[in-house]
Design a protein around this motif. Structure first.
Motif, PDB file in Angstrom:
ATOM      1  N   LEU A  92      11.890   7.585  15.414  1.00  0.00           N
ATOM      2  CA  LEU A  92      10.691   6.617  15.274  1.00  0.00           C
ATOM      3  C   LEU A  92      11.043   5.663  14.108  1.00  0.00           C
ATOM      4  CD1 LEU A  92       8.385   9.818  14.895  1.00  0.00           C
ATOM      5  CD2 LEU A  92       8.222   7.886  16.775  1.00  0.00           C
ATOM      6  N   SER A  93      12.063   5.988  13.147  1.00  0.00           N
ATOM      7  CA  SER A  93      12.110   4.950  12.040  1.00  0.00           C
ATOM      8  C   SER A  93      13.042   3.757  12.576  1.00  0.00           C
ATOM      9  CB  SER A  93      12.969   5.448  10.737  1.00  0.00           C
ATOM     10  OG  SER A  93      12.404   6.808  10.422  1.00  0.00           O
ATOM     11  N   LEU A  94      13.675   3.997  13.649  1.00  0.00           N
ATOM     12  CA  LEU A  94      14.561   2.982  13.882  1.00  0.00           C
ATOM     13  C   LEU A  94      13.577   2.070  14.975  1.00  0.00           C
ATOM     14  CD1 LEU A  94      17.846   5.001  14.935  1.00  0.00           C
ATOM     15  CD2 LEU A  94      17.485   2.811  13.200  1.00  0.00           C
ATOM     16  N   LEU A  95      12.682   2.597  15.667  1.00  0.00           N
ATOM     17  CA  LEU A  95      12.060   2.110  16.650  1.00  0.00           C
ATOM     18  C   LEU A  95      10.688   1.075  16.069  1.00  0.00           C
ATOM     19  CD1 LEU A  95      11.803   4.474  19.765  1.00  0.00           C
ATOM     20  CD2 LEU A  95      13.127   2.405  19.396  1.00  0.00           C
ATOM     21  N   TRP A  96      10.094   1.650  15.039  1.00  0.00           N
ATOM     22  CA  TRP A  96       9.076   1.163  14.535  1.00  0.00           C
ATOM     23  C   TRP A  96       8.954   0.847  12.907  1.00  0.00           C
ATOM     24  CZ3 TRP A  96       8.179   4.796  18.485  1.00  0.00           C
ATOM     25  CH2 TRP A  96       7.679   4.373  19.627  1.00  0.00           C
ATOM     26  N   ASP A  97       8.816  -0.123  12.456  1.00  0.00           N
ATOM     27  CA  ASP A  97       8.797  -0.523  11.113  1.00  0.00           C
ATOM     28  C   ASP A  97       7.398   0.095  10.494  1.00  0.00           C
ATOM     29  OD1 ASP A  97      11.482  -1.480  10.952  1.00  0.00           O
ATOM     30  OD2 ASP A  97      10.811  -3.422  10.796  1.00  0.00           O
ATOM     31  N   ALA A  98       7.495   0.466   9.325  1.00  0.00           N
ATOM     32  CA  ALA A  98       6.220   0.990   8.394  1.00  0.00           C
ATOM     33  C   ALA A  98       5.696  -0.623   8.174  1.00  0.00           C
ATOM     34  CB  ALA A  98       6.636   1.635   7.110  1.00  0.00           C
ATOM     35  N   PRO A  99       4.169  -0.543   8.370  1.00  0.00           N
ATOM     36  CA  PRO A  99       3.544  -1.706   8.239  1.00  0.00           C
ATOM     37  C   PRO A  99       3.462  -2.374   6.632  1.00  0.00           C
ATOM     38  CG  PRO A  99       2.154  -0.128   8.739  1.00  0.00           C
ATOM     39  CD  PRO A  99       3.323   0.613   8.546  1.00  0.00           C
ATOM     40  N   LEU A 100       3.325  -3.474   6.584  1.00  0.00           N
ATOM     41  CA  LEU A 100       2.926  -4.177   5.221  1.00  0.00           C
ATOM     42  C   LEU A 100       2.249  -5.160   5.370  1.00  0.00           C
ATOM     43  CD1 LEU A 100       3.510  -3.768   2.143  1.00  0.00           C
ATOM     44  CD2 LEU A 100       5.355  -5.297   2.320  1.00  0.00           C
ATOM     45  N   LYS A 101       0.886  -5.307   4.816  1.00  0.00           N
ATOM     46  CA  LYS A 101      -0.023  -6.541   5.265  1.00  0.00           C
ATOM     47  C   LYS A 101      -0.137  -7.391   3.828  1.00  0.00           C
ATOM     48  CE  LYS A 101      -2.665  -4.913   8.691  1.00  0.00           C
ATOM     49  NZ  LYS A 101      -3.650  -5.370   9.583  1.00  0.00           N
ATOM     50  N   GLU A 102      -0.878  -8.359   3.852  1.00  0.00           N
ATOM     51  CA  GLU A 102      -0.649  -9.435   2.701  1.00  0.00           C
ATOM     52  C   GLU A 102      -1.230  -8.475   1.699  1.00  0.00           C
ATOM     53  OE1 GLU A 102      -4.062 -10.446   5.559  1.00  0.00           O
ATOM     54  OE2 GLU A 102      -2.243  -9.420   5.404  1.00  0.00           O
ATOM     55  N   LEU A 103      -0.767  -9.333   0.388  1.00  0.00           N
ATOM     56  CA  LEU A 103      -1.077  -8.732  -0.980  1.00  0.00           C
ATOM     57  C   LEU A 103      -2.705  -8.242  -0.838  1.00  0.00           C
ATOM     58  CD1 LEU A 103      -0.416  -8.330  -3.836  1.00  0.00           C
ATOM     59  CD2 LEU A 103      -0.805 -10.629  -4.185  1.00  0.00           C
ATOM     60  N   ALA A 104      -2.922  -7.329  -1.620  1.00  0.00           N
ATOM     61  CA  ALA A 104      -4.431  -6.637  -1.794  1.00  0.00           C
ATOM     62  C   ALA A 104      -5.231  -7.866  -2.527  1.00  0.00           C
ATOM     63  CB  ALA A 104      -4.500  -5.563  -2.835  1.00  0.00           C
ATOM     64  N   ASN A 105      -6.462  -8.030  -1.800  1.00  0.00           N
ATOM     65  CA  ASN A 105      -7.402  -9.257  -2.341  1.00  0.00           C
ATOM     66  C   ASN A 105      -8.760  -8.267  -2.574  1.00  0.00           C
ATOM     67  OD1 ASN A 105      -9.059 -11.054  -2.867  1.00  0.00           O
ATOM     68  ND2 ASN A 105      -8.703 -12.287  -1.158  1.00  0.00           N
ATOM     69  N   PRO A 106      -9.058  -8.369  -3.930  1.00  0.00           N
ATOM     70  CA  PRO A 106     -10.282  -7.620  -4.045  1.00  0.00           C
ATOM     71  C   PRO A 106     -11.575  -8.135  -3.642  1.00  0.00           C
ATOM     72  CG  PRO A 106      -9.090  -7.823  -6.039  1.00  0.00           C
ATOM     73  CD  PRO A 106      -8.448  -8.724  -4.916  1.00  0.00           C
ATOM     74  N   ASN A 107     -11.584  -9.457  -3.128  1.00  0.00           N
ATOM     75  CA  ASN A 107     -12.571 -10.269  -2.690  1.00  0.00           C
ATOM     76  C   ASN A 107     -12.977 -10.302  -1.286  1.00  0.00           C
ATOM     77  OD1 ASN A 107     -13.865 -10.922  -5.578  1.00  0.00           O
ATOM     78  ND2 ASN A 107     -12.340 -12.100  -5.403  1.00  0.00           N
ATOM     79  N   VAL A 108     -11.800 -10.029  -0.375  1.00  0.00           N
ATOM     80  CA  VAL A 108     -11.831 -10.219   1.023  1.00  0.00           C
ATOM     81  C   VAL A 108     -11.429  -8.700   1.575  1.00  0.00           C
ATOM     82  CG1 VAL A 108     -11.343 -11.332   2.952  1.00  0.00           C
ATOM     83  CG2 VAL A 108     -11.469 -12.451   0.881  1.00  0.00           C
ATOM     84  N   PRO A 109     -12.475  -8.043   2.096  1.00  0.00           N
ATOM     85  CA  PRO A 109     -12.004  -6.909   2.744  1.00  0.00           C
ATOM     86  C   PRO A 109     -11.231  -6.888   3.893  1.00  0.00           C
ATOM     87  CG  PRO A 109     -14.481  -6.691   2.408  1.00  0.00           C
ATOM     88  CD  PRO A 109     -13.937  -8.011   1.911  1.00  0.00           C
ATOM     89  N   GLU A 110     -10.367  -6.172   4.312  1.00  0.00           N
ATOM     90  CA  GLU A 110      -9.422  -6.282   5.375  1.00  0.00           C
ATOM     91  C   GLU A 110     -10.826  -5.898   6.603  1.00  0.00           C
ATOM     92  OE1 GLU A 110      -6.566  -6.875   5.977  1.00  0.00           O
ATOM     93  OE2 GLU A 110      -5.879  -5.764   7.773  1.00  0.00           O
ATOM     94  N   ASN A 111     -10.730  -6.524   7.813  1.00  0.00           N
ATOM     95  CA  ASN A 111     -11.687  -6.391   8.647  1.00  0.00           C
ATOM     96  C   ASN A 111     -11.036  -6.181  10.219  1.00  0.00           C
ATOM     97  OD1 ASN A 111     -13.964  -6.093   9.966  1.00  0.00           O
ATOM     98  ND2 ASN A 111     -14.808  -8.250   9.803  1.00  0.00           N
ATOM     99  N   PRO A 112     -11.135  -5.101  10.783  1.00  0.00           N
ATOM    100  CA  PRO A 112     -11.736  -3.776  10.096  1.00  0.00           C
ATOM    101  C   PRO A 112     -10.638  -3.229   9.205  1.00  0.00           C
ATOM    102  CG  PRO A 112     -10.606  -3.539  12.389  1.00  0.00           C
ATOM    103  CD  PRO A 112     -10.650  -4.888  12.020  1.00  0.00           C
ATOM    104  N   ALA A 113     -11.306  -2.596   8.044  1.00  0.00           N
ATOM    105  CA  ALA A 113     -10.362  -1.803   7.172  1.00  0.00           C
ATOM    106  C   ALA A 113     -10.488  -0.181   7.450  1.00  0.00           C
ATOM    107  CB  ALA A 113     -11.267  -1.852   5.871  1.00  0.00           C
ATOM    108  N   LYS A 114      -9.104   0.113   8.101  1.00  0.00           N
ATOM    109  CA  LYS A 114      -9.109   1.277   8.615  1.00  0.00           C
ATOM    110  C   LYS A 114      -8.068   2.407   7.717  1.00  0.00           C
ATOM    111  CE  LYS A 114      -9.833   0.368  13.376  1.00  0.00           C
ATOM    112  NZ  LYS A 114      -9.321   0.717  14.733  1.00  0.00           N
TER     113      LYS A 114
END
Lengths: 517, 160
Positions: A333-355
């Motif tokens: 699984l680790s070879l096939l799919w990378d762990a995600p990393l989104k952009e830096l946290a921004n306390p003013n704009v929620p991720e949409n959708p935030a899951k």
């Protein structure tokens, strides 16, 4: 002057030095290579790590169908997260923004960093899956019954700690996904306010606010929250988990090994293709007080316990097999799919959708009806219900058998049908027609807290399980119905939360239909 | 022979509870109570006395061109400011459901996390939010508006 016939000290010293490596090995492994049943037993109970096992294992326990190796797979996944987690700690820095940069470093710069992080994340996911499957296995084989009730409770605690470990680990990368999942999580901790506010007593009695304050160490998700989650994730929770694991394994042995049906020996005799396994090949040297080792009514006199094989090597080979398989799956699984990393946290704009992570999306789906009931009320009811199962079902029929007990597989099949239908029906209704707030905008919040799709589904499942209990006149039948429904509800809510919810938590048949930003 | 019930106990009579047992039990209870107190004491540490969050009060100048009912969100803040003929008012954009930041929309506010919708005055229209959006305390001095995110005021409070 040395006496005649003795060596002088220098010679002896030289010989001792030469023999030292061999003697160190001998003193470490007192028995040498185990070749007889007796030395195999000594090998197990003489080793602090191995002696959590009994020295002999019933052949029923070694059947693939008995456990599917799920408990060991969970342990294996935990060990992988332990090793990879310690490795990640070499570079990770628990401070906002710096944390994000250090994860980026791990991902892009650190040698093997990306792979180790993938492995950590995938093993954590595998652990959640196997721990749930393991619980289902124990439930469906009715292995929670006397004398194993308490170990079922320990198992429930382990499930909670596993989920808590996943949740606390989720914040650490400090990216958008992490930040908003934790904001939602912390506010779920605060959600008893939904009730205290509605009653107007928050000023004097505010358990929700206290929970949130203790979790975040502040009134916003910031550096205090990050260091707290880090502490929980790398220190407190692993310690709790390790302690509970030790008790869990110890109790497996002390409660008489794995549960098996009364006629397990007959079944094995019918299945057996080769000749009898060796019983004691020589008289045991160690004598036990009979009462200490025999639970049955008739002690086996003059012969070894039947249908058991030495744990060394039979059980250990099986366990190593499962360990290697788990490692292989995580590696792949680790070879096939990378762990995600989104952009830096921004306390003013929620991720949409935030899951949240997928195993919490069922909860998030319920939370989208009522924060308190979905996030705290229903999960508490479910956990209490699960914990009470072995104390409410005290029957004996079907122990150790898949779908054993009154009702059996036909009842489970019916429960699957009902469980899926009820969950899908309630969800479809709420998605299509909305809920109380849309129909009566001024309705009192308590009405929604008490009466929402989450509680309706819980009530439906409870009613169905009472019906099953009456119909088969058996508490086990009620438990079978309820547990199956619980699995169905968990699956349906999780799948809807994962695949069918888009921006603003609206329902979409496919992510391709999501409106652009 | 009948047994005489003597009201007076001799020191040779067996005690109802042996002294050593009593002392032992007392010691156990003392230990339990001190552990309990120690735990309660330790629980006080993680409950922060000072919250290291940025100041709740801030000052901002409203744009000259701000139309009535049009929201102005100061950068880096979760507050929507409005100005109409009755005065200036501020509505918190922190969702009362689970703390996401709501977005001002044409007909009020919408929350991206769980789909709550609010009317322009903050009332809940749809979704899981249990309470209306909070109105925050504002004070006007010349062209500058001071907002206190820590203090809520009744809905409809506008400052001229």
């Amino acid at each position: 002057m040395p006496a005649i016939g003795t060596k002088d000290a220098l010679t002896e010293f030289r010989e001792n030095l030469r023999a030292a490596p061999k003697r160190i090995l001998e003193t470490a492994f007192r028995t040498g290579l185990p070749t007889t049943d007796r030395s195999r037993s000594t090998f197990v109970f003489g080793n602090v790590f191995l002696h959590l096992h009994s020295v002999r294992t019933h052949r029923w326990s070694l059947r693939w169908l008995t456990t599917a190796g799920l408990g060991i797979a969970t342990l294996a996944a935990f060990l992988i997260t332990l090793v990879t987690g310690v490795l990640l700690m070499f570079y990770y820095k628990p401070y906002p923004e710096v944390a994000y940069q250090s994860i980026k470093d791990i991902h892009f710069v650190v040698p093997t960093g990306r792979f180790i992080r993938n492995l950590h994340r995938w093993a954590a996911n595998v652990m959640v899956v196997t721990v749930i499957l393991h619980m289902a296995r124990v439930f469906y084989t009715a292995a929670y019954r006397r004398p194993r009730e308490y170990n079922w409770l320990i198992g429930i605690a382990l499930l909670v700690v596993t989920l808590a470990l996943s949740f606390t680990g989720y914040l650490l990368p400090w990216d958008q996904l992490a930040y908003w999942a934790i904001t939602i999580g912390a506010n779920i901790a605060q959600s008893p306010r939904e009730v205290t506010d509605a009653l107007g007593i928050t000023e004097w009695f505010d358990p929700g606010g206290l929970q949130r304050l203790l979790l975040l160490g502040s009134d916003t998700v910031g550096e205090e929250a990050l260091i707290r989650f880090y502490l929980l994730h790398v220190m407190l929770l692993p310690l709790v988990l390790a302690a509970l694991l030790a008790v869990h394994f110890w109790r497996v042995r002390k409660d008489g090994g794995l549960a098996r049906p009364d006629d397990a020996d007959d079944i094995l005799a019918r299945e057996r293709r080769e000749e009898t396994y060796p019983v004691f090949t020589e008289q045991p040297q160690k004598t036990y007080h009979l009462a200490a080792i025999v639970r049955g009514r008739t002690p086996a006199v003059g012969r070894g316990p039947e249908n058991t094989v030495p744990s060394m090597p039979h059980l250990f080979y099986a366990e190593f097999g499962v360990l290697m398989l788990t490692v292989a799956v995580c590696l792949l699984l680790s070879l096939l799919w990378d762990a995600p990393l989104k952009e830096l946290a921004n306390p003013n704009v929620p991720e949409n959708p935030a899951k949240a992570p997928w195993y919490f999306l069922g909860l998030q789906e319920m939370v989208s009806f009522s924060a308190f009931m979905g996030g705290i009320g229903v999960p508490t009811i479910v956990l209490i219900g699960l914990g009470l199962i072995p104390y409410l079902d005290r029957e004996a029929e079907g122990t150790g058998r898949w779908f054993g007990g009154p009702g059996g597989w036909p009842l489970v099949r019916l429960s699957l049908l009902f469980g899926f239908a009820a969950a899908l029906g309630v969800e479809a209704f709420a998605i299509r027609f909305g809920w109380l707030r849309e129909w009566f905008p001024n309705i009192h919040q308590l009405a929604i807290t008490v009466f929402n799709p989450g509680t309706v589904l819980t009530a439906l499942y409870a009613a169905f399980s009472i019906w099953a209990m009456k119909r088969h006149n058996s508490t086990r039948a009620g438990a079978l119905a309820l547990f199956t429904c619980f699995l169905c509800g968990f699956t349906v809510l999780t799948v809807i939360g994962t695949y069918f919810r888009g921006p603003n938590w609206e329902f979409f048949w496919s992510p391709a239909d999501w409106p652009g930003h | 022979m009948t047994t005489q019930v003597s009201p007076k106990r001799s020191r040779l009579d067996p005690e109802p509870m042996p002294r050593r047992d009593w002392l032992g039990l007392g010691a156990l209870w003392a230990m339990a109570v001190s552990f309990l107190f120690a735990t309660v004491g330790m629980m006080r540490l993680p409950k922060a006395a000072v919250l290291p969050s940025p100041s709740k009060k801030f000052r901002v100048a409203l744009p000259e061109t701000l139309a009535a009912g049009e929201p102005f969100v100061p950068p880096g803040r979760s507050v929507a400011l409005f100005r109409d003929e009755e005065g200036v008012y501020a509505i918190s954009t922190v969702c009362t459901h689970l703390g996401c930041i709501v977005k001002p929309a044409a007909d009020g506010f919408e929350c991206p996390c769980h789909g709550s919708r609010f009317a322009p005055d903050g009332e809940v229209r749809k979704g899981p939010a249990p309470k209306p959006l909070a109105w925050l305390k504002v004070s006007v001095s010349g062209s500058l508006v001071t907002i206190d995110e820590g203090t809520t005021v009744p809905q409809g409070t506008k400052v001229a």
